[in-house]
Motif scaffolding. Sequence first.
Motif: not given
Length: 296
Positions: A12-38
Amino acid sequence: MSIRQYEYALAVAEEGSVTAAAEKLRVAQPSISQQIRSLEKELGVELFVRTSRGLSLTVAGRAFVKEASIAVSAARRARAAATACSGTVAGELVVVVETGLGMCQLPRAIGELRRRYPRLEVTLYEESDPQAIDRLVRTGEADLVLSSDYGHYDPDATVIGDESYVVVLSEGHPLLTRKVLTLKELACQPWVRLRRGSARDDVITHALRSHSLSVSTVARASQLATAVKLASEGLGVTLIPASAVPPGYGHLARPLDPPVSHAVRASVRSPSGPAESALLDYLGHENWCGLDLVHA
């Protein structure tokens, strides 16, 4: 906290958005958002703030990702070490190369490496800024660094060859009738140079100074291919590594006498693993100085 959370935060820090980070890592966007909040909840601080340009790191976030990067690199190496002990080389190999260096040799060597270790993933960083190379080395992200005398290098690095330079002229240039040229003959020509302060431009500066020559710079380019195209259109002559001459421009390139070259150095992290050791061996057997590298 988990290494996966660290990887999400770094993406997320490198891409500047959760959406771009999800595409880069090939995971679901909600999963990244949830893990960042946690992660933020467990740390008790906010790592990111939303701006008009996307997500930006907070002061605490910048401090966190600096250490998280080191932790992720350590985890990656631990996995690689474990698989190496089992006789299987897998995981990720991070190669950092000075921009424009080994443009023919490095892809060939990496190709040989992948044929030997098909489960290995190679990540290649091309950096023109020595500070960027320093950061990748300092944070432990780089497994192998390929550099020149004029860029970042480790004093204890292995010299694997000398890369030759050629001058590129324009179509129909009178000097194309010559097989070999001298810097003195080129001094009266307009020059297309590389970005000021880059390792490639430092090579030109050193070569000219060693012959007590000064030239007129009419343009500067940040990319070698751009410098070649400008030179081919008659804007000025340019000096680049022989291996960096793009296909279709070899007939416009001429070697120099005395030759202009620089040492190519390879630094491998310690302790080294089988993948970086093998790549170093492949690079050492590459042709770094032959002008047959120029594509016709």
